[in-house]
Design a protein around this motif. Structure first.
Motif, PDB file in Angstrom:
ATOM      1  N   GLU A 292      95.310  16.288  88.189  1.00 20.77           N
ATOM      2  CA  GLU A 292      95.923  16.969  89.321  1.00 20.77           C
ATOM      3  C   GLU A 292      95.181  16.619  90.606  1.00 20.77           C
ATOM      4  O   GLU A 292      93.962  16.529  90.609  1.00 20.77           O
ATOM      5  CB  GLU A 292      95.868  18.488  89.139  1.00 20.77           C
ATOM      6  CG  GLU A 292      96.758  19.013  88.040  1.00 20.77           C
ATOM      7  CD  GLU A 292      96.713  20.525  87.941  1.00 20.77           C
ATOM      8  OE1 GLU A 292      96.415  21.177  88.968  1.00 20.77           O
ATOM      9  OE2 GLU A 292      96.959  21.030  86.850  1.00 20.77           O
ATOM     10  N   PRO A 293      95.921  16.443  91.709  1.00 21.60           N
ATOM     11  CA  PRO A 293      95.237  16.189  92.982  1.00 21.60           C
ATOM     12  C   PRO A 293      94.491  17.446  93.433  1.00 21.60           C
ATOM     13  O   PRO A 293      94.881  18.560  93.089  1.00 21.60           O
ATOM     14  CB  PRO A 293      96.370  15.851  93.946  1.00 21.60           C
ATOM     15  CG  PRO A 293      97.603  16.398  93.321  1.00 21.60           C
ATOM     16  CD  PRO A 293      97.366  16.430  91.837  1.00 21.60           C
ATOM     17  N   LEU A 294      93.435  17.239  94.177  1.00 21.09           N
ATOM     18  CA  LEU A 294      92.625  18.333  94.688  1.00 21.09           C
ATOM     19  C   LEU A 294      93.430  19.133  95.706  1.00 21.09           C
ATOM     20  O   LEU A 294      93.966  18.586  96.664  1.00 21.09           O
ATOM     21  CB  LEU A 294      91.357  17.787  95.344  1.00 21.09           C
ATOM     22  CG  LEU A 294      90.363  18.782  95.877  1.00 21.09           C
ATOM     23  CD1 LEU A 294      89.791  19.621  94.728  1.00 21.09           C
ATOM     24  CD2 LEU A 294      89.243  18.080  96.598  1.00 21.09           C
ATOM     25  N   ALA A 295      93.556  20.425  95.492  1.00 23.71           N
ATOM     26  CA  ALA A 295      94.264  21.304  96.424  1.00 23.71           C
ATOM     27  C   ALA A 295      93.300  21.745  97.512  1.00 23.71           C
ATOM     28  O   ALA A 295      92.195  22.187  97.223  1.00 23.71           O
ATOM     29  CB  ALA A 295      94.827  22.508  95.692  1.00 23.71           C
ATOM     30  N   ILE A 296      93.721  21.616  98.741  1.00 28.65           N
ATOM     31  CA  ILE A 296      92.881  22.023  99.869  1.00 28.65           C
ATOM     32  C   ILE A 296      93.324  23.399 100.327  1.00 28.65           C
ATOM     33  O   ILE A 296      94.499  23.637 100.607  1.00 28.65           O
ATOM     34  CB  ILE A 296      92.982  21.006 101.017  1.00 28.65           C
ATOM     35  CG1 ILE A 296      92.460  19.641 100.539  1.00 28.65           C
ATOM     36  CG2 ILE A 296      92.206  21.487 102.234  1.00 28.65           C
ATOM     37  CD1 ILE A 296      92.628  18.539 101.548  1.00 28.65           C
ATOM     38  N   ASP A 297      92.388  24.313 100.401  1.00 30.68           N
ATOM     39  CA  ASP A 297      92.656  25.687 100.815  1.00 30.68           C
ATOM     40  C   ASP A 297      92.556  25.785 102.334  1.00 30.68           C
ATOM     41  O   ASP A 297      91.526  26.170 102.883  1.00 30.68           O
ATOM     42  CB  ASP A 297      91.658  26.625 100.130  1.00 30.68           C
ATOM     43  CG  ASP A 297      91.862  28.076 100.496  1.00 30.68           C
ATOM     44  OD1 ASP A 297      92.847  28.401 101.199  1.00 30.68           O
ATOM     45  OD2 ASP A 297      91.027  28.902 100.080  1.00 30.68           O
ATOM     46  N   HIS A 298      93.630  25.414 103.036  1.00 35.12           N
ATOM     47  CA  HIS A 298      93.602  25.404 104.495  1.00 35.12           C
ATOM     48  C   HIS A 298      93.385  26.800 105.078  1.00 35.12           C
ATOM     49  O   HIS A 298      92.702  26.936 106.094  1.00 35.12           O
ATOM     50  CB  HIS A 298      94.888  24.781 105.051  1.00 35.12           C
ATOM     51  CG  HIS A 298      94.980  23.312 104.817  1.00 35.12           C
ATOM     52  ND1 HIS A 298      94.183  22.400 105.458  1.00 35.12           N
ATOM     53  CD2 HIS A 298      95.768  22.590 103.988  1.00 35.12           C
ATOM     54  CE1 HIS A 298      94.475  21.187 105.058  1.00 35.12           C
ATOM     55  NE2 HIS A 298      95.434  21.275 104.147  1.00 35.12           N
ATOM     56  N   LYS A 299      93.912  27.828 104.446  1.00 33.39           N
ATOM     57  CA  LYS A 299      93.688  29.200 104.938  1.00 33.39           C
ATOM     58  C   LYS A 299      92.224  29.574 104.815  1.00 33.39           C
ATOM     59  O   LYS A 299      91.660  30.208 105.705  1.00 33.39           O
ATOM     60  CB  LYS A 299      94.563  30.189 104.176  1.00 33.39           C
ATOM     61  CG  LYS A 299      96.018  30.103 104.540  1.00 33.39           C
ATOM     62  CD  LYS A 299      96.846  31.129 103.789  1.00 33.39           C
ATOM     63  CE  LYS A 299      98.315  30.983 104.138  1.00 33.39           C
ATOM     64  NZ  LYS A 299      99.149  31.949 103.425  1.00 33.39           N
ATOM     65  N   GLY A 300      91.605  29.193 103.724  1.00 32.38           N
ATOM     66  CA  GLY A 300      90.180  29.461 103.535  1.00 32.38           C
ATOM     67  C   GLY A 300      89.323  28.706 104.535  1.00 32.38           C
ATOM     68  O   GLY A 300      88.346  29.238 105.071  1.00 32.38           O
ATOM     69  N   ILE A 301      89.692  27.459 104.787  1.00 36.08           N
ATOM     70  CA  ILE A 301      88.957  26.651 105.764  1.00 36.08           C
ATOM     71  C   ILE A 301      89.076  27.278 107.148  1.00 36.08           C
ATOM     72  O   ILE A 301      88.074  27.432 107.860  1.00 36.08           O
ATOM     73  CB  ILE A 301      89.484  25.202 105.772  1.00 36.08           C
ATOM     74  CG1 ILE A 301      89.169  24.512 104.441  1.00 36.08           C
ATOM     75  CG2 ILE A 301      88.883  24.418 106.942  1.00 36.08           C
ATOM     76  CD1 ILE A 301      89.881  23.183 104.247  1.00 36.08           C
ATOM     77  N   LEU A 302      90.290  27.651 107.535  1.00 34.44           N
ATOM     78  CA  LEU A 302      90.499  28.272 108.843  1.00 34.44           C
ATOM     79  C   LEU A 302      89.682  29.550 108.981  1.00 34.44           C
ATOM     80  O   LEU A 302      89.024  29.771 110.001  1.00 34.44           O
ATOM     81  CB  LEU A 302      91.984  28.564 109.072  1.00 34.44           C
ATOM     82  CG  LEU A 302      92.324  29.358 110.340  1.00 34.44           C
ATOM     83  CD1 LEU A 302      91.860  28.632 111.596  1.00 34.44           C
ATOM     84  CD2 LEU A 302      93.817  29.649 110.392  1.00 34.44           C
ATOM     85  N   ALA A 303      89.688  30.374 107.971  1.00 36.62           N
ATOM     86  CA  ALA A 303      88.922  31.628 108.031  1.00 36.62           C
ATOM     87  C   ALA A 303      87.433  31.352 108.240  1.00 36.62           C
ATOM     88  O   ALA A 303      86.766  32.038 109.024  1.00 36.62           O
ATOM     89  CB  ALA A 303      89.135  32.437 106.755  1.00 36.62           C
ATOM     90  N   ARG A 304      86.919  30.349 107.565  1.00 38.68           N
ATOM     91  CA  ARG A 304      85.494  30.018 107.687  1.00 38.68           C
ATOM     92  C   ARG A 304      85.179  29.458 109.076  1.00 38.68           C
ATOM     93  O   ARG A 304      84.170  29.813 109.680  1.00 38.68           O
ATOM     94  CB  ARG A 304      85.094  29.017 106.601  1.00 38.68           C
ATOM     95  CG  ARG A 304      83.637  28.696 106.586  1.00 38.68           C
ATOM     96  CD  ARG A 304      82.811  29.921 106.189  1.00 38.68           C
ATOM     97  NE  ARG A 304      81.426  29.537 106.043  1.00 38.68           N
ATOM     98  CZ  ARG A 304      80.417  30.271 106.467  1.00 38.68           C
ATOM     99  NH1 ARG A 304      80.628  31.447 106.986  1.00 38.68           N
ATOM    100  NH2 ARG A 304      79.186  29.853 106.303  1.00 38.68           N
ATOM    101  N   VAL A 305      86.041  28.591 109.604  1.00 35.99           N
ATOM    102  CA  VAL A 305      85.824  28.025 110.936  1.00 35.99           C
ATOM    103  C   VAL A 305      85.890  29.127 111.991  1.00 35.99           C
ATOM    104  O   VAL A 305      85.073  29.163 112.914  1.00 35.99           O
ATOM    105  CB  VAL A 305      86.828  26.895 111.234  1.00 35.99           C
ATOM    106  CG1 VAL A 305      86.768  26.460 112.696  1.00 35.99           C
ATOM    107  CG2 VAL A 305      86.564  25.704 110.321  1.00 35.99           C
ATOM    108  N   GLU A 306      86.842  30.045 111.856  1.00 37.55           N
ATOM    109  CA  GLU A 306      86.922  31.172 112.793  1.00 37.55           C
ATOM    110  C   GLU A 306      85.643  32.002 112.740  1.00 37.55           C
ATOM    111  O   GLU A 306      85.119  32.425 113.772  1.00 37.55           O
ATOM    112  CB  GLU A 306      88.136  32.040 112.479  1.00 37.55           C
ATOM    113  CG  GLU A 306      89.450  31.398 112.843  1.00 37.55           C
ATOM    114  CD  GLU A 306      90.667  32.178 112.384  1.00 37.55           C
ATOM    115  OE1 GLU A 306      91.715  32.029 113.031  1.00 37.55           O
ATOM    116  OE2 GLU A 306      90.577  32.924 111.390  1.00 37.55           O
ATOM    117  N   GLN A 307      85.124  32.210 111.546  1.00 39.24           N
ATOM    118  CA  GLN A 307      83.885  32.972 111.384  1.00 39.24           C
ATOM    119  C   GLN A 307      82.713  32.249 112.042  1.00 39.24           C
ATOM    120  O   GLN A 307      81.907  32.869 112.747  1.00 39.24           O
ATOM    121  CB  GLN A 307      83.607  33.198 109.900  1.00 39.24           C
ATOM    122  CG  GLN A 307      82.358  34.012 109.636  1.00 39.24           C
ATOM    123  CD  GLN A 307      82.081  34.150 108.147  1.00 39.24           C
ATOM    124  OE1 GLN A 307      82.367  33.254 107.361  1.00 39.24           O
ATOM    125  NE2 GLN A 307      81.520  35.276 107.768  1.00 39.24           N
TER     126      GLN A 307
END
Length: 88
Positions: free
Chosen positions: A22-37
């Motif tokens: 399976e291709p690696l799924a990227i958690d864009h919502k998780g990334i955004l939350a971390r960058v905002e933090q």
């Protein structure tokens, strides 16, 4: 310097384990939350004398990560990002 911070923020969310076929799924919502933090922390905490966040760069980074979550989708992320980069 901010780019490396964003890359570090993205690493844990993108490093989810998945079966080899399976291709690696990227958690864009998780990334955004971390960058905002991270940006909030850099805006509201003492870093060192004379240091201040690049607000224009922070806004561009947030726009980029928000676009991955909310759209519109990138046709060519490098080209689209370069079009929004401020020349200094």
């Amino acid at each position: 310097m901010f780019v490396s911070t964003a890359a570090v923020a993205a690493a844990p969310a993108a490093a989810k384990s998945s079966p080899a076929d399976e291709p690696l799924a990227i958690d864009h919502k998780g990334i955004l939350a971390r960058v905002e933090q991270i940006i909030d922390l850099l805006r509201t905490r003492y870093i060192c004398d004379g240091w201040k966040i690049d607000e224009d760069g922070a806004a561009r980074a947030l726009d980029c990560f928000r676009r991955h979550v909310h759209g519109p989708a990138f046709k060519d992320e490098d080209k689209d990002t370069a079009a929004h980069t401020i020349k200094r």
